[in-house]
Motif scaffolding. Structure first.
Motif, PDB file in Angstrom:
ATOM      1  N   VAL A 275       0.830  -1.213   0.000  1.00  0.00           N
ATOM      2  CA  VAL A 275       0.000   0.000   0.000  1.00  0.00           C
ATOM      3  C   VAL A 275       0.860   1.258   0.000  1.00  0.00           C
ATOM      4  O   VAL A 275       0.719   2.129  -0.863  1.00  0.00           O
ATOM      5  CB  VAL A 275      -0.957  -0.014   1.213  1.00  0.00           C
ATOM      6  N   GLU A 276       1.758   1.354   0.956  1.00  0.00           N
ATOM      7  CA  GLU A 276       2.574   2.566   1.082  1.00  0.00           C
ATOM      8  C   GLU A 276       3.517   2.731  -0.108  1.00  0.00           C
ATOM      9  O   GLU A 276       3.841   3.864  -0.495  1.00  0.00           O
ATOM     10  CB  GLU A 276       3.373   2.510   2.385  1.00  0.00           C
ATOM     11  N   GLY A 277       3.918   1.608  -0.704  1.00  0.00           N
ATOM     12  CA  GLY A 277       4.799   1.676  -1.870  1.00  0.00           C
ATOM     13  C   GLY A 277       4.049   1.876  -3.172  1.00  0.00           C
ATOM     14  O   GLY A 277       4.645   1.849  -4.249  1.00  0.00           O
ATOM     15  N   LYS A 278       2.724   2.021  -3.069  1.00  0.00           N
ATOM     16  CA  LYS A 278       1.864   2.232  -4.240  1.00  0.00           C
ATOM     17  C   LYS A 278       2.055   1.133  -5.282  1.00  0.00           C
ATOM     18  O   LYS A 278       2.082   1.383  -6.491  1.00  0.00           O
ATOM     19  CB  LYS A 278       2.138   3.604  -4.868  1.00  0.00           C
ATOM     20  N   LYS A 279       2.156  -0.099  -4.784  1.00  0.00           N
ATOM     21  CA  LYS A 279       2.318  -1.239  -5.677  1.00  0.00           C
ATOM     22  C   LYS A 279       0.978  -1.859  -6.075  1.00  0.00           C
ATOM     23  O   LYS A 279       0.939  -2.874  -6.758  1.00  0.00           O
ATOM     24  CB  LYS A 279       3.207  -2.290  -5.000  1.00  0.00           C
ATOM     25  N   ILE A 280      -0.100  -1.245  -5.617  1.00  0.00           N
ATOM     26  CA  ILE A 280      -1.436  -1.695  -5.993  1.00  0.00           C
ATOM     27  C   ILE A 280      -2.200  -0.517  -6.583  1.00  0.00           C
ATOM     28  O   ILE A 280      -1.829   0.644  -6.390  1.00  0.00           O
ATOM     29  CB  ILE A 280      -2.211  -2.263  -4.790  1.00  0.00           C
ATOM     30  N   ASN A 281      -3.272  -0.833  -7.292  1.00  0.00           N
ATOM     31  CA  ASN A 281      -4.083   0.206  -7.919  1.00  0.00           C
ATOM     32  C   ASN A 281      -5.331   0.543  -7.120  1.00  0.00           C
ATOM     33  O   ASN A 281      -5.839   1.663  -7.191  1.00  0.00           O
ATOM     34  CB  ASN A 281      -4.500  -0.237  -9.326  1.00  0.00           C
ATOM     35  N   VAL A 282      -5.836  -0.442  -6.363  1.00  0.00           N
ATOM     36  CA  VAL A 282      -7.080  -0.257  -5.618  1.00  0.00           C
ATOM     37  C   VAL A 282      -7.025  -1.051  -4.316  1.00  0.00           C
ATOM     38  O   VAL A 282      -6.460  -2.154  -4.270  1.00  0.00           O
ATOM     39  CB  VAL A 282      -8.307  -0.729  -6.440  1.00  0.00           C
ATOM     40  N   LEU A 283      -7.613  -0.491  -3.261  1.00  0.00           N
ATOM     41  CA  LEU A 283      -7.818  -1.218  -2.015  1.00  0.00           C
ATOM     42  C   LEU A 283      -9.319  -1.453  -1.867  1.00  0.00           C
ATOM     43  O   LEU A 283     -10.109  -0.511  -1.950  1.00  0.00           O
ATOM     44  CB  LEU A 283      -7.308  -0.428  -0.807  1.00  0.00           C
ATOM     45  N   VAL A 284      -9.714  -2.710  -1.675  1.00  0.00           N
ATOM     46  CA  VAL A 284     -11.122  -3.061  -1.470  1.00  0.00           C
ATOM     47  C   VAL A 284     -11.317  -3.330   0.019  1.00  0.00           C
ATOM     48  O   VAL A 284     -10.654  -4.196   0.597  1.00  0.00           O
ATOM     49  CB  VAL A 284     -11.512  -4.294  -2.301  1.00  0.00           C
ATOM     50  N   ASP A 285     -12.229  -2.577   0.639  1.00  0.00           N
ATOM     51  CA  ASP A 285     -12.384  -2.645   2.093  1.00  0.00           C
ATOM     52  C   ASP A 285     -13.784  -3.086   2.496  1.00  0.00           C
ATOM     53  O   ASP A 285     -14.780  -2.493   2.092  1.00  0.00           O
ATOM     54  CB  ASP A 285     -12.105  -1.256   2.696  1.00  0.00           C
ATOM     55  N   ASN A 286     -13.843  -4.143   3.311  1.00  0.00           N
ATOM     56  CA  ASN A 286     -15.115  -4.587   3.878  1.00  0.00           C
ATOM     57  C   ASN A 286     -15.412  -3.709   5.091  1.00  0.00           C
ATOM     58  O   ASN A 286     -14.845  -3.903   6.163  1.00  0.00           O
ATOM     59  CB  ASN A 286     -15.041  -6.057   4.295  1.00  0.00           C
ATOM     60  N   THR A 287     -16.306  -2.754   4.918  1.00  0.00           N
ATOM     61  CA  THR A 287     -16.582  -1.790   5.986  1.00  0.00           C
ATOM     62  C   THR A 287     -17.426  -2.382   7.104  1.00  0.00           C
ATOM     63  O   THR A 287     -17.559  -1.769   8.162  1.00  0.00           O
ATOM     64  CB  THR A 287     -17.299  -0.553   5.420  1.00  0.00           C
TER      65      THR A 287
ATOM     66  N   LYS B 267      -5.364   5.820   1.611  1.00  0.00           N
ATOM     67  CA  LYS B 267      -5.829   7.177   1.328  1.00  0.00           C
ATOM     68  C   LYS B 267      -4.656   8.156   1.311  1.00  0.00           C
ATOM     69  O   LYS B 267      -4.602   9.046   0.459  1.00  0.00           O
ATOM     70  CB  LYS B 267      -6.869   7.596   2.361  1.00  0.00           C
ATOM     71  N   SER B 268      -3.721   7.982   2.238  1.00  0.00           N
ATOM     72  CA  SER B 268      -2.548   8.853   2.283  1.00  0.00           C
ATOM     73  C   SER B 268      -1.683   8.696   1.040  1.00  0.00           C
ATOM     74  O   SER B 268      -1.055   9.646   0.571  1.00  0.00           O
ATOM     75  CB  SER B 268      -1.705   8.553   3.533  1.00  0.00           C
ATOM     76  N   ALA B 269      -1.682   7.468   0.491  1.00  0.00           N
ATOM     77  CA  ALA B 269      -0.878   7.192  -0.702  1.00  0.00           C
ATOM     78  C   ALA B 269      -1.614   7.556  -1.990  1.00  0.00           C
ATOM     79  O   ALA B 269      -1.056   7.417  -3.083  1.00  0.00           O
ATOM     80  CB  ALA B 269      -0.479   5.716  -0.727  1.00  0.00           C
ATOM     81  N   GLY B 270      -2.850   7.985  -1.863  1.00  0.00           N
ATOM     82  CA  GLY B 270      -3.619   8.354  -3.044  1.00  0.00           C
ATOM     83  C   GLY B 270      -4.186   7.158  -3.794  1.00  0.00           C
ATOM     84  O   GLY B 270      -4.532   7.262  -4.979  1.00  0.00           O
ATOM     85  N   ILE B 271      -4.292   6.018  -3.114  1.00  0.00           N
ATOM     86  CA  ILE B 271      -4.844   4.805  -3.733  1.00  0.00           C
ATOM     87  C   ILE B 271      -6.353   4.779  -3.514  1.00  0.00           C
ATOM     88  O   ILE B 271      -6.823   4.922  -2.379  1.00  0.00           O
ATOM     89  CB  ILE B 271      -4.207   3.544  -3.125  1.00  0.00           C
ATOM     90  N   PRO B 272      -7.133   4.599  -4.579  1.00  0.00           N
ATOM     91  CA  PRO B 272      -8.595   4.549  -4.421  1.00  0.00           C
ATOM     92  C   PRO B 272      -9.017   3.423  -3.481  1.00  0.00           C
ATOM     93  O   PRO B 272      -8.480   2.318  -3.544  1.00  0.00           O
ATOM     94  CB  PRO B 272      -9.094   4.282  -5.849  1.00  0.00           C
ATOM     95  N   VAL B 273      -9.978   3.727  -2.613  1.00  0.00           N
ATOM     96  CA  VAL B 273     -10.508   2.731  -1.687  1.00  0.00           C
ATOM     97  C   VAL B 273     -11.969   2.480  -2.049  1.00  0.00           C
ATOM     98  O   VAL B 273     -12.773   3.401  -2.102  1.00  0.00           O
ATOM     99  CB  VAL B 273     -10.420   3.216  -0.222  1.00  0.00           C
ATOM    100  N   VAL B 274     -12.297   1.217  -2.320  1.00  0.00           N
ATOM    101  CA  VAL B 274     -13.665   0.834  -2.667  1.00  0.00           C
ATOM    102  C   VAL B 274     -14.271   0.104  -1.477  1.00  0.00           C
ATOM    103  O   VAL B 274     -13.753  -0.924  -1.039  1.00  0.00           O
ATOM    104  CB  VAL B 274     -13.698  -0.072  -3.911  1.00  0.00           C
ATOM    105  N   ALA B 275     -15.356   0.639  -0.952  1.00  0.00           N
ATOM    106  CA  ALA B 275     -16.027   0.036   0.195  1.00  0.00           C
ATOM    107  C   ALA B 275     -17.031  -1.014  -0.266  1.00  0.00           C
ATOM    108  O   ALA B 275     -17.815  -0.775  -1.190  1.00  0.00           O
ATOM    109  CB  ALA B 275     -16.739   1.112   1.011  1.00  0.00           C
ATOM    110  N   VAL B 276     -16.991  -2.188   0.361  1.00  0.00           N
ATOM    111  CA  VAL B 276     -17.958  -3.244   0.077  1.00  0.00           C
ATOM    112  C   VAL B 276     -18.570  -3.710   1.393  1.00  0.00           C
ATOM    113  O   VAL B 276     -17.988  -3.511   2.463  1.00  0.00           O
ATOM    114  CB  VAL B 276     -17.311  -4.436  -0.657  1.00  0.00           C
ATOM    115  N   THR B 277     -19.755  -4.314   1.314  1.00  0.00           N
ATOM    116  CA  THR B 277     -20.438  -4.788   2.516  1.00  0.00           C
ATOM    117  C   THR B 277     -20.966  -6.195   2.295  1.00  0.00           C
ATOM    118  O   THR B 277     -20.988  -6.701   1.178  1.00  0.00           O
ATOM    119  CB  THR B 277     -21.610  -3.863   2.900  1.00  0.00           C
ATOM    120  N   GLU B 278     -21.411  -6.815   3.378  1.00  0.00           N
ATOM    121  CA  GLU B 278     -21.904  -8.186   3.311  1.00  0.00           C
ATOM    122  C   GLU B 278     -23.424  -8.274   3.308  1.00  0.00           C
ATOM    123  O   GLU B 278     -23.982  -9.299   2.925  1.00  0.00           O
ATOM    124  CB  GLU B 278     -21.342  -8.990   4.480  1.00  0.00           C
TER     125      GLU B 278
END
Length: 302
Positions: free
Chosen positions: A238-250, A265-276
């Motif tokens: 994440v911090e090294g910006k080696k990914i394009n998106v973070l998917v988060d189970n809120t 968020k600090s690294a400017g990587i889009p965060v996509v929230a998903v739920t169950e």
């Protein structure tokens, strides 16, 4: 995700408001259906329309579904239902244990999944991560299969409405196909990390590569401490910006996942929230999934 059934006993059995239902009553003249979660309840409602009355045992958008402990009232509801629907695959193990009526119509989603998904980029065939992932409501193919099964079962219960159920299912399936086309291949060449692998099947559709360390995923799923090495590896991605998106189970956040989200968020990587389960105010499965697909599509295209 492994179900833990002994932690929370206070989650109320409430009506499936997101699907426009009320407490099932044999006097309503409608087919009484009980589902494990409001996600599957919304699928049944899409098929059955006004001919069904649906009750979901898990309907709280702020609760962790994996900590649900069934109650006597749940068993009573299931006993009186004409059709019961649950996820299976280890996700809602409490539910089938409550089915005691011999010959009762039931639909289990997990066995209806197919093997359409292809390995992510760079991943050897036959070694697909989480290939037994139980979160099949994120598999649009399985959702269609559940809808078709519901049309068959409801049609058997109310033959005079069989055509209506089939028509509703056709409309529902057509919209699912639109979502499939929207995500198909849009993530090829992209890498993602997921705080939990609940959107695994949807990510498969995009072709994105899930590079989440296995030890991290396993620890989060089992609600155990994340090994230091796995956490460090995830943080580096994440911090090294080696990914394009973070998917988060809120819906099942903890301090570790919150920290990963903050770093993204600090690294400017889009965060996509998903739920169950369906969030409050969402009217049905297609509305809910469309919003998540749009968010994922936008993030992967960024």
């Amino acid at each position: 995700m492994t179900l833990r059934n002994a932690l929370i006993g206070s989650l109320a059995v409430v009506s499936l408001a997101a699907c426009g239902t009320s407490t099932p009553s044999a006097d309503s003249g409608k087919i009484q259906v009980v589902t494990s979660t409001n996600v599957w309840g919304s699928v049944i409602k899409a098929v059955g329309g006004d001919a069904v009355e649906v009750k979901a045992l898990l309907d709280d958008p702020s609760a962790d579904p994996h900590s649900y402990e069934s109650k006597p009232a749940d068993a009573a509801l299931i006993k009186d239902a004409k059709l019961v629907v649950f996820n299976g695959g280890g996700y809602d193990d409490f539910f089938p244990k409550l089915i005691t009526t011999e010959g009762q119509k039931k639909i289990e989603a997990f066995p209806l999944r197919d093997d359409h998904a292809t390995p992510a980029s760079g991943e050897p065939a036959g070694e697909h991560k989480h290939e037994e992932n139980e979160h099949v409501w994120y598999d649009l193919h399985t959702v269609r299969a559940v809808a078709e099964a519901a049309a068959n079962e409801l049609g058997a219960l109310a033959p005079d409405k069989k055509t209506q159920f089939e028509s509703n299912t056709a409309d529902f399936s057509a919209k699912l196909e639109e979502l499939e086309k929207k995500v198909d291949g849009i993530g090829k060449g992209k890498k993602v990390v997921a705080t939990e692998p609940i959107a695994h099947y949807l990510l498969d559709e995009t072709g994105a590569e899930d590079v989440t360390p296995e030890a991290f995923s396993k620890a989060i799923e089992e609600e155990s401490d994340v090994p230091a090495a796995a956490l460090a590896e995830t943080n580096q991605l994440v911090e090294g910006k080696k990914i394009n998106v973070l998917v988060d189970n809120t819906q099942t956040e903890n301090q570790v996942t919150k920290g990963i989200v903050e770093k993204a968020k600090s690294a400017g990587i889009p965060v996509v929230a998903v739920t169950e389960t369906l969030p409050e105010g969402v009217t049905g499965y297609l509305d809910w999934m469309s919003k998540q697909v749009d968010a994922l599509s936008q993030a992967l295209k960024a």
